[in-house]
Design a protein around this motif. Structure first.
Motif, PDB file in Angstrom:
ATOM      1  N   LEU A  66       1.101  -1.383   0.137  1.00  0.00           N
ATOM      2  CA  LEU A  66      -0.569  -0.316  -0.026  1.00  0.00           C
ATOM      3  C   LEU A  66       1.224   1.259  -0.311  1.00  0.00           C
ATOM      4  N   ARG A  67       2.753   1.604   0.052  1.00  0.00           N
ATOM      5  CA  ARG A  67       3.129   2.402   0.591  1.00  0.00           C
ATOM      6  C   ARG A  67       3.499   2.557  -0.618  1.00  0.00           C
ATOM      7  N   VAL A  68       2.831   4.335  -1.059  1.00  0.00           N
ATOM      8  CA  VAL A  68       3.599   4.825  -1.659  1.00  0.00           C
ATOM      9  C   VAL A  68       4.871   4.850  -1.565  1.00  0.00           C
ATOM     10  N   THR A  69       5.415   4.910  -2.475  1.00  0.00           N
ATOM     11  CA  THR A  69       7.176   5.592  -2.668  1.00  0.00           C
ATOM     12  C   THR A  69       7.861   6.699  -3.433  1.00  0.00           C
ATOM     13  N   ILE A  70       6.370   7.602  -4.344  1.00  0.00           N
ATOM     14  CA  ILE A  70       7.123   8.220  -5.003  1.00  0.00           C
ATOM     15  C   ILE A  70       7.048   9.793  -4.276  1.00  0.00           C
ATOM     16  N   THR A  71       8.352   9.850  -4.898  1.00  0.00           N
ATOM     17  CA  THR A  71       8.860  11.536  -4.169  1.00  0.00           C
ATOM     18  C   THR A  71       9.975  12.104  -4.840  1.00  0.00           C
ATOM     19  N   ARG A  72      10.582  13.277  -4.580  1.00  0.00           N
ATOM     20  CA  ARG A  72      11.201  13.851  -5.064  1.00  0.00           C
ATOM     21  C   ARG A  72      11.504  15.327  -4.103  1.00  0.00           C
ATOM     22  N   PHE A  74      13.162  18.059  -2.609  1.00  0.00           N
ATOM     23  CA  PHE A  74      12.933  19.872  -2.571  1.00  0.00           C
ATOM     24  C   PHE A  74      11.506  19.762  -2.720  1.00  0.00           C
ATOM     25  N   ARG A  75      10.512  18.785  -2.740  1.00  0.00           N
ATOM     26  CA  ARG A  75       8.891  17.956  -2.919  1.00  0.00           C
ATOM     27  C   ARG A  75       8.494  19.457  -2.806  1.00  0.00           C
ATOM     28  N   ASN A  76       7.702  20.157  -3.283  1.00  0.00           N
ATOM     29  CA  ASN A  76       6.947  21.651  -3.692  1.00  0.00           C
ATOM     30  C   ASN A  76       8.254  22.633  -2.355  1.00  0.00           C
ATOM     31  N   ALA A 105      11.268  11.292   9.064  1.00  0.00           N
ATOM     32  CA  ALA A 105      10.316   9.457   8.668  1.00  0.00           C
ATOM     33  C   ALA A 105       9.519   9.419   7.271  1.00  0.00           C
ATOM     34  N   GLY A 106       9.931   8.119   6.967  1.00  0.00           N
ATOM     35  CA  GLY A 106       9.519   7.782   5.932  1.00  0.00           C
ATOM     36  C   GLY A 106      10.284   8.548   4.418  1.00  0.00           C
ATOM     37  N   CYS A 107      12.117   8.024   4.153  1.00  0.00           N
ATOM     38  CA  CYS A 107      12.128   9.342   3.216  1.00  0.00           C
ATOM     39  C   CYS A 107      12.426   8.503   2.306  1.00  0.00           C
ATOM     40  N   GLU A 111      15.873  11.332  -0.754  1.00  0.00           N
ATOM     41  CA  GLU A 111      15.602  12.370  -1.725  1.00  0.00           C
ATOM     42  C   GLU A 111      15.197  13.767  -0.622  1.00  0.00           C
ATOM     43  N   GLU A 112      14.168  13.113   0.033  1.00  0.00           N
ATOM     44  CA  GLU A 112      14.087  14.483   1.394  1.00  0.00           C
ATOM     45  C   GLU A 112      15.058  14.878   2.319  1.00  0.00           C
ATOM     46  N   THR A 113      15.359  13.340   3.235  1.00  0.00           N
ATOM     47  CA  THR A 113      16.916  13.922   3.913  1.00  0.00           C
ATOM     48  C   THR A 113      18.188  14.657   3.252  1.00  0.00           C
ATOM     49  N   THR A 138      14.567   7.437   7.890  1.00  0.00           N
ATOM     50  CA  THR A 138      13.460   6.217   8.073  1.00  0.00           C
ATOM     51  C   THR A 138      12.903   6.325   6.876  1.00  0.00           C
ATOM     52  N   ASP A 139      12.975   4.337   6.701  1.00  0.00           N
ATOM     53  CA  ASP A 139      11.538   4.378   6.022  1.00  0.00           C
ATOM     54  C   ASP A 139      11.541   2.559   5.984  1.00  0.00           C
ATOM     55  N   SER A 140      10.514   2.368   5.893  1.00  0.00           N
ATOM     56  CA  SER A 140       9.790   1.145   6.017  1.00  0.00           C
ATOM     57  C   SER A 140      10.307  -0.504   4.811  1.00  0.00           C
ATOM     58  N   GLN A 191      16.331   0.829   8.526  1.00  0.00           N
ATOM     59  CA  GLN A 191      14.657   0.853   8.145  1.00  0.00           C
ATOM     60  C   GLN A 191      13.795   0.826   9.763  1.00  0.00           C
ATOM     61  N   HIS A 192      13.217   1.622   8.992  1.00  0.00           N
ATOM     62  CA  HIS A 192      11.997   1.619  10.448  1.00  0.00           C
ATOM     63  C   HIS A 192      10.725   1.950  10.065  1.00  0.00           C
ATOM     64  N   ASP A 193       9.772   0.747  11.092  1.00  0.00           N
ATOM     65  CA  ASP A 193       8.484   1.756  10.454  1.00  0.00           C
ATOM     66  C   ASP A 193       7.684   2.408  11.436  1.00  0.00           C
ATOM     67  N   ILE A 194       6.753   3.695  11.085  1.00  0.00           N
ATOM     68  CA  ILE A 194       6.789   5.068  11.736  1.00  0.00           C
ATOM     69  C   ILE A 194       5.797   4.616  13.038  1.00  0.00           C
ATOM     70  N   LEU A 195       5.211   3.108  11.975  1.00  0.00           N
ATOM     71  CA  LEU A 195       3.873   2.818  13.063  1.00  0.00           C
ATOM     72  C   LEU A 195       3.849   1.853  13.962  1.00  0.00           C
ATOM     73  N   LEU A 208       7.428  14.797   8.475  1.00  0.00           N
ATOM     74  CA  LEU A 208       6.710  13.575   8.304  1.00  0.00           C
ATOM     75  C   LEU A 208       5.387  13.816   7.326  1.00  0.00           C
ATOM     76  N   ARG A 209       5.705  13.068   5.860  1.00  0.00           N
ATOM     77  CA  ARG A 209       5.446  14.187   4.917  1.00  0.00           C
ATOM     78  C   ARG A 209       4.905  12.827   3.960  1.00  0.00           C
ATOM     79  N   ASN A 210       3.845  13.118   3.722  1.00  0.00           N
ATOM     80  CA  ASN A 210       3.116  12.326   2.311  1.00  0.00           C
ATOM     81  C   ASN A 210       3.308  10.902   2.985  1.00  0.00           C
ATOM     82  N   ASN A 211       2.776  10.509   3.938  1.00  0.00           N
ATOM     83  CA  ASN A 211       2.847   9.487   4.568  1.00  0.00           C
ATOM     84  C   ASN A 211       2.030   8.985   5.201  1.00  0.00           C
TER      85      ASN A 211
HETATM   86  C1  LIG Z   1       4.776   9.100  -1.203  1.00  0.00           C
HETATM   87  S1  LIG Z   1       6.292   9.084   0.556  1.00  0.00           S
HETATM   88  C2  LIG Z   1       6.811  10.236   0.612  1.00  0.00           C
HETATM   89  C3  LIG Z   1       8.496  10.627   0.779  1.00  0.00           C
HETATM   90  C4  LIG Z   1       8.843  11.853   1.312  1.00  0.00           C
HETATM   91  N1  LIG Z   1       8.821  12.126   2.783  1.00  0.00           N
HETATM   92  C5  LIG Z   1       7.759  13.247   0.461  1.00  0.00           C
HETATM   93  O1  LIG Z   1       7.147  13.702   0.956  1.00  0.00           O
HETATM   94  O2  LIG Z   1       8.823  13.198  -0.466  1.00  0.00           O
HETATM   95  C6  LIG Z   1       5.992   8.239   1.735  1.00  0.00           C
HETATM   96  C7  LIG Z   1       7.074   6.984   2.375  1.00  0.00           C
HETATM   97  O3  LIG Z   1       6.654   6.821   3.633  1.00  0.00           O
HETATM   98  C8  LIG Z   1       6.736   5.134   3.535  1.00  0.00           C
HETATM   99  N2  LIG Z   1       6.049   5.542   4.867  1.00  0.00           N
HETATM  100  C9  LIG Z   1       4.663   4.906   4.610  1.00  0.00           C
HETATM  101  N3  LIG Z   1       4.424   4.360   5.809  1.00  0.00           N
HETATM  102  C10 LIG Z   1       5.485   4.075   6.808  1.00  0.00           C
HETATM  103  C11 LIG Z   1       5.492   3.658   7.893  1.00  0.00           C
HETATM  104  N4  LIG Z   1       4.866   2.929   8.714  1.00  0.00           N
HETATM  105  N5  LIG Z   1       6.798   3.056   8.322  1.00  0.00           N
HETATM  106  C12 LIG Z   1       8.255   4.143   7.811  1.00  0.00           C
HETATM  107  N6  LIG Z   1       7.523   4.622   6.328  1.00  0.00           N
HETATM  108  C13 LIG Z   1       6.436   4.833   6.032  1.00  0.00           C
HETATM  109  C14 LIG Z   1       6.990   4.604   2.893  1.00  0.00           C
HETATM  110  O4  LIG Z   1       7.246   3.695   2.020  1.00  0.00           O
HETATM  111  C15 LIG Z   1       7.946   5.752   1.512  1.00  0.00           C
HETATM  112  O5  LIG Z   1       9.028   4.945   0.800  1.00  0.00           O
END
Ligand SMILES: C[S@@+](CC[C@H](N)C(=O)[O-])C[C@H]1O[C@@H](n2cnc3c(N)ncnc32)[C@H](O)[C@@H]1O
Length: 265
Positions: A66-72, A74-76, A105-107, A111-113, A138-140, A191-195, A208-211
């Protein structure tokens, strides 16, 4: 209805898992779930739904789909400019001998980092940031973290970087943009799961952006934010995505559309 079985599956399983039913990239997720079902030898959506209901490990695998990984980078971009101005102003009031600690968190692929590292380098060389800093990304998703360590990106990732910064940090080669390794010198990826994993501590700022604030339900967001509060320094900053908001009464005060400040405990 088209893809009725898949729609039924996500409508039934997502809310209980703490995900919103609405903003999913259906086609992409449907394809990935179908591939997963094939691997498991399952041919009917309803049978996969049954498996999800009873098998926690499968729910974890499904969550990763389910986790969308699209990023870039300097997003916005406008929001990053604002972040630079605000952090420079706030941290100018802090002792210079402290290390500013930031969690991205969820990087995704870093790109964000790395954007943050570039921003801090710029502020430092402009004389607007005096403290040393360190960033935890971190990201899962292990594939995303692998991309972060490779530091090689495509145009879609680098297109929003302000021109002079792109020249300063990247070498272009065969349609790829190769990031200077020095961009990573104050960054640790993990590697880390935020939830589901305990939050690391303690931070002056969390990105904590776009997750979670986009894909998860409000009770999940609230529980997370109250945990994040505890791993933030007083007056810590929270930087969120453009279309996101922080639910009220979670211990954060809005400074601008995308930047919040931890309120006093
Ligand atoms: C759409 S990308 C956004 C990346 C960046 N934060 C940005 O704003 O461009 C969402 C990222 O968050 C991660 N993510 C979503 N839920 C997560 C969780 N519970 N723990 C860790 N990473 C998570 C996804 O694996 C994905 O790489």
């Amino acid at each position: 209805m088209k893809h009725e079985g898949f729609e039924r599956l996500i409508r039934e399983i997502l809310p209980g898992m703490g995900y919103m039913y609405r903003p999913m990239n259906r086609r992409n997720i449907r394809r990935k779930v179908a591939r997963r079902m094939e691997e498991k030898g399952i041919h009917e959506w309803d049978n996969y739904l049954d498996l999800l209901k009873k098998d926690r490990a499968e729910r974890t695998a499904f969550e990763q789909i389910l986790r969308v990984t699209i990023t870039r980078f300097f997003r916005n971009a406008g929001m990053w400019e604002e972040l630079g101005n605000l952090t420079a102003r706030i941290w100018a009031l802090q002792p210079v001998d402290r290390v500013i600690s930031v969690w991205s968190a969820g990087c995704a692929g870093g790109e964000e980092t790395y954007s943050l590292a570039m921003l801090f380098e710029q502020l430092t060389s402009d004389g607007k940031l005096s403290q040393d800093w360190e960033i935890l990304g971190t990201d899962s998703d292990t594939n995303s973290l692998k991309r972060a360590s490779q530091m090689i990106y495509r145009w879609g990732s680098v297109r929003e970087i302000p021109g002079q910064l792109r020249e300063r940090w990247f070498a272009e080669k065969d349609d790829s943009w190769i990031l200077d390794p020095s961009a990573g010198q104050n960054i640790t990826f993990q590697q880390h799961d935020i939830l589901n994993d305990p939050a690391p501590d303690s931070f002056n700022m969390i990105l904590l952006r776009n997750n979670i604030l986009t894909y998860n339900t409000e009770p999940v967001q609230r529980a997370l934010l109250s945990g994040l509060q505890k791993c933030m320094e007083p007056k810590g900053l929270l930087f969120i995505g453009r279309k996101e908001t922080v639910p009220e009464d979670t211990g954060f005060e809005m400074l601008s559309d995308s930047i919040y400040c931890k309120t006093d405990d």
